[in-house]
Design a protein around this motif. Structure first.
Motif, mmCIF file in Angstrom:
data_model
loop_
_atom_site.group_PDB
_atom_site.id
_atom_site.type_symbol
_atom_site.label_atom_id
_atom_site.label_comp_id
_atom_site.label_asym_id
_atom_site.label_seq_id
_atom_site.Cartn_x
_atom_site.Cartn_y
_atom_site.Cartn_z
ATOM 1 N N ILE A 1 0.823 -1.176 -0.068
ATOM 2 C CA ILE A 1 -0.098 -0.051 0.052
ATOM 3 C C ILE A 1 0.951 1.278 -0.073
ATOM 4 C CG2 ILE A 1 -1.582 1.271 1.303
ATOM 5 C CD1 ILE A 1 -2.764 -1.307 2.210
ATOM 6 N N ALA A 2 1.870 1.196 0.678
ATOM 7 C CA ALA A 2 2.911 2.391 0.987
ATOM 8 C C ALA A 2 3.594 2.739 -0.408
ATOM 9 C CB ALA A 2 3.912 1.959 2.019
ATOM 10 N N ALA A 3 4.025 1.388 -1.136
ATOM 11 C CA ALA A 3 4.695 1.684 -2.338
ATOM 12 C C ALA A 3 3.735 2.180 -3.455
ATOM 13 C CB ALA A 3 5.035 0.368 -2.794
ATOM 14 N N GLY A 4 2.301 1.747 -3.517
ATOM 15 C CA GLY A 4 1.458 2.301 -4.421
ATOM 16 C C GLY A 4 1.090 3.755 -4.149
ATOM 17 N N ALA A 5 1.142 4.066 -3.020
ATOM 18 C CA ALA A 5 0.758 5.462 -2.658
ATOM 19 C C ALA A 5 2.040 6.466 -3.173
ATOM 20 C CB ALA A 5 0.771 5.619 -1.120
ATOM 21 N N VAL A 6 3.341 5.851 -3.012
ATOM 22 C CA VAL A 6 4.245 6.659 -3.395
ATOM 23 C C VAL A 6 4.602 6.940 -4.796
ATOM 24 C CG1 VAL A 6 7.119 6.799 -3.651
ATOM 25 C CG2 VAL A 6 5.794 6.091 -1.495
ATOM 26 N N LEU A 7 4.172 5.646 -5.648
ATOM 27 C CA LEU A 7 4.152 5.709 -7.214
ATOM 28 C C LEU A 7 3.089 6.585 -7.636
ATOM 29 C CD1 LEU A 7 4.781 1.844 -7.731
ATOM 30 C CD2 LEU A 7 6.318 3.900 -8.208
ATOM 31 N N ALA B 1 3.550 9.929 -10.155
ATOM 32 C CA ALA B 1 2.736 10.055 -11.333
ATOM 33 C C ALA B 1 2.195 11.201 -11.518
ATOM 34 C CB ALA B 1 1.928 8.888 -11.497
ATOM 35 N N LEU B 2 1.592 11.596 -10.076
ATOM 36 C CA LEU B 2 0.806 12.870 -10.270
ATOM 37 C C LEU B 2 1.526 14.190 -10.208
ATOM 38 C CD1 LEU B 2 -2.015 14.425 -9.853
ATOM 39 C CD2 LEU B 2 -1.412 14.307 -7.123
ATOM 40 N N LEU B 3 2.749 13.905 -9.671
ATOM 41 C CA LEU B 3 3.821 15.194 -9.901
ATOM 42 C C LEU B 3 4.250 15.272 -11.682
ATOM 43 C CD1 LEU B 3 6.106 14.891 -6.781
ATOM 44 C CD2 LEU B 3 4.310 16.740 -7.313
ATOM 45 N N ILE C 1 1.559 21.813 -17.243
ATOM 46 C CA ILE C 1 2.290 23.326 -16.975
ATOM 47 C C ILE C 1 3.051 23.541 -18.157
ATOM 48 C CG2 ILE C 1 3.601 24.808 -15.514
ATOM 49 C CD1 ILE C 1 2.630 23.390 -13.161
ATOM 50 N N VAL C 2 3.712 22.602 -18.690
ATOM 51 C CA VAL C 2 4.930 22.919 -19.841
ATOM 52 C C VAL C 2 3.837 22.970 -21.117
ATOM 53 C CG1 VAL C 2 6.429 21.884 -21.309
ATOM 54 C CG2 VAL C 2 6.672 21.818 -18.813
#
Length: 240
Positions: free
Chosen positions: A8-14, A18-20, A27-28
């Protein structure tokens, strides 16, 4: 068994990474679209554009400002220090195009023809005959060509002979056609020789004899007229 919390933690980090990435890409892309839609003006490319302020005092980017030429710059209103040449009024004769006036060429010869000039009569007759420079009128053509032919104008005699042969403006008369073609041929008009021969085939012996006699009588009458005119021009009495 593996720890489900670690997944779960790894999925949240990924997901966060991806959102960033997606946010940065949007923006570009937005910046590139804005630059394409609103290109920099000439003043901005030269570094001369300055931000302007609206009525509220807020600055506006120079790229959104659009200027228009004044009426003087556009040529609608002349500057005060320059005189404008205004077109002068033209008369109706000046405004008309001589090439579009069917009577323009006729007027060139009309007065001389009425005064008895055989060359003008012949040319005026051709204008009416061909319709080139005048309204086509076979009766008028025959009238002026007859006047010129009576004065001994060979080309007018040739044209008049053709007119009597075809009946354009006159009643068809092969005898008269032969007379005028015969006179034109005698004056040296080569085309009249062949035309006279064709007309002669349509005449019987009596008609041919009549046409030839009329031609001779016309020549005799013409030469008498010239002799009389020359005699009248000579001074009478003794020459001192």
């Amino acid at each position: 068994m593996q720890n489900p919390t670690a997944y779960i933690a790894a999925g949240a980090v990924l997901s966060f990474i991806a959102l960033l990435i997606a946010t940065a890409w949007l923006i570009v892309e937005q910046n590139s679209v804005d630059q394409y839609i609103v290109p920099a003006s000439d003043a901005q490319r030269k570094g001369e554009a300055q931000p302007k302020q609206d009525s509220t005092g807020a600055s506006k980017p120079a790229s959104t400002q659009q200027t228009y030429p004044t009426a003087t710059e556009a040529g609608v209103i002349p500057p005060k220090d320059r005189q404008v040449d205004r077109p002068k009024k033209q008369s109706a004769l000046q405004r008309s195009n001589p090439t579009d006036d069917h009577y323009f060429t006729v007027r060139l010869y009309q007065e001389s023809a009425e005064n008895g000039n055989s060359d003008a009569q012949y040319k005026l007759g051709l204008l009416y005959l061909t319709g080139n420079g005048a309204l086509q009128d076979f009766a008028e053509a025959a009238k002026w060509l007859k006047l010129a032919a009576d004065q001994g104008y060979p080309l007018a005699q040739y044209e008049l002979g053709l007119i009597y042969r075809t009946g354009h403006g006159v009643t068809i008369d092969q005898v008269q056609s032969y007379v005028w073609l015969n006179l034109a041929a005698a004056a040296g008009i080569q085309q009249a020789v062949a035309a006279r021969e064709e007309v002669m085939r349509s005449l019987n012996g009596k008609q041919l004899a009549q046409a030839q006699k009329t031609s001779r009588d016309w020549l005799v009458s013409k030469s008498k007229t010239k002799t009389t005119d020359n005699g009248a021009s000579k001074p009478s009495g003794d020459v001192p």
